[in-house]
Design an enzyme around this catalytic site. Structure first.
Site, short mmCIF file in Angstrom:
data_model
loop_
_atom_site.label_atom_id
_atom_site.label_comp_id
_atom_site.label_asym_id
_atom_site.label_seq_id
_atom_site.Cartn_x
_atom_site.Cartn_y
_atom_site.Cartn_z
N THR A 78 -7.02 -4.99 0.36
CA THR A 78 -6.13 -5.45 0.95
C THR A 78 -5.92 -6.71 1.43
OG1 THR A 78 -5.32 -3.16 1.21
CG2 THR A 78 -3.95 -4.72 2.48
N ASP A 94 0.87 -1.11 -0.02
CA ASP A 94 0.31 0.12 0.04
C ASP A 94 0.80 1.20 0.01
OD1 ASP A 94 -3.01 -0.63 0.95
OD2 ASP A 94 -1.49 -2.17 1.81
#
Length: 352
Positions: A141, A48
């Protein structure tokens, strides 16, 4: 190549997303993803942070006065030297293998510069005037951590309206079948992109210059409510799945759909490639508002293919209200031909 007012922006966005997608793919090969939990309990990885730094570096270098809205901030990295070092190694090590393409991008030269770039996204706000890029470096995620479907998302909003959207889907198969477990293990996945008024293109993700793509057909403008094919996520903790099911029952269509995706942006992708044609989100809490990076770009793909998107009151979604879709309570996403019937079914289901 078709030219339009956003030719330069689209080219840059595609290359930036492709490089970030490669970055996430590299991390997928590692056993230890360097993960921890954010305050909202969503798992986050160095992918990320590194992907956000990579994308913002490219955008900010070429368009330094544009606003940027990104999901992550650098606080956790500044407090953890191990995660910082791993993020830095990842962010600076992934490059496109075509020199001309890589030259259009930019890579931070120091750790401090990388942290500053990440925070440009954390500090940005979308408004009703000017240019704002929104990005979600890894949408989904939790499924990324499991090697399932996720998306690297980038969009450009001008004066509150989406004008460019690019979604890199590193695990999406070339035959466009969509499911969490159907993963592209031989290639690099697919990228979908749109410019307002110019339709949607799908092309394979690669390691260098952009590969050729094809235009996607518009969604079928169905009129029989039984032909509505919802997509949902049964694992949602923010959506009222009971109401979703009641709305489907009122329409007489199948629910839940066998296609169940965690990533919000991947649901727009599923619509674009024909795996479904609609979804709704009725929040459990009246105060719930979606983050702009979970929808901007994906909404443009759907709209360009003939899908209408509104809130639960039938109002258009406003992308110029900051970091959330602040004026948008819930969502109804369906082919324009039947959107009104889906909206009414949701209204009745909420009252029952």
């Amino acid at each position: 190549m078709t030219t339009h007012a956003y030719t330069k922006e689209l080219q840059l966005a595609r290359l930036a997303v492709q490089r970030a997608a490669l970055l996430t793919k590299r991390l997928l090969s590692e056993v230890d993803k360097g993960s921890f939990d954010k305050v909202d309990a969503t798992p986050v990885t160095i992918a990320d942070f590194a992907a956000q730094a990579s994308i913002i570096a490219a955008i900010h270098h070429t368009f330094p006065t544009d606003q940027i809205v990104g999901e992550e901030d650098s606080t956790a990295l500044r407090q953890d030297s191990v995660l910082l070092e791993r993020t830095w190694d990842l962010a600076r090590s992934v490059h496109l293998d075509d020199e001309a393409s890589e030259a259009m991008l930019y890579t931070p030269s120091t750790k401090d510069e990388m942290l500053t770039l990440i925070d440009l996204g954390a500090q940005g706000n979308a408004g009703r005037s000017g240019r704002t890029w929104t990005l979600d470096p890894v949408d989904g995620t939790a499924t990324f951590m499991r090697g399932q479907q996720y998306a690297v998302c980038l969009s450009l909003i001008v004066d509150g309206e989406q004008v460019v959207g690019v979604l890199g889907c590193p695990n999406l198969l070339s035959d466009r079948r969509v499911a969490e477990e159907l993963v592209d293990k031989d290639g690099y996945g697919q990228m979908l992109s749109a410019v307002v008024g110019h339709g949607v293109t799908i092309q394979p993700l690669g390691t260098g210059k952009l590969l050729d793509g094809t235009m996607l057909p518009g969604v079928s403008q169905v009129e029989d409510p039984k032909e509505v094919r919802f997509i949902d996520t049964q694992a949602s903790e923010t959506a009222n799945l009971e109401v979703h099911g009641k709305a489907a029952a009122l329409l007489g269509c199948a629910w839940p759909n066998p296609v169940d995706l965690w990533s919000a942006q991947m649901r727009y992708v599923a619509i674009a490639v024909g795996a479904c044609n609609a979804f709704v989100k009725v929040p459990l809490k009246d105060s719930y508002r979606s983050k702009i990076w979970d929808h901007s770009g994906g909404m443009l793909l759907a709209a360009e293919l003939g899908v209408k998107i509104t809130d639960l009151a039938g109002n258009d979604v406003d992308c110029g209200l900051g970091r959330t879709l602040a004026g948008c309570h819930g969502m109804v996403v369906a082919p324009a031909s039947i959107h009104g019937q889906v909206l009414e079914a949701v209204r009745v289901a909420r009252q029952s």
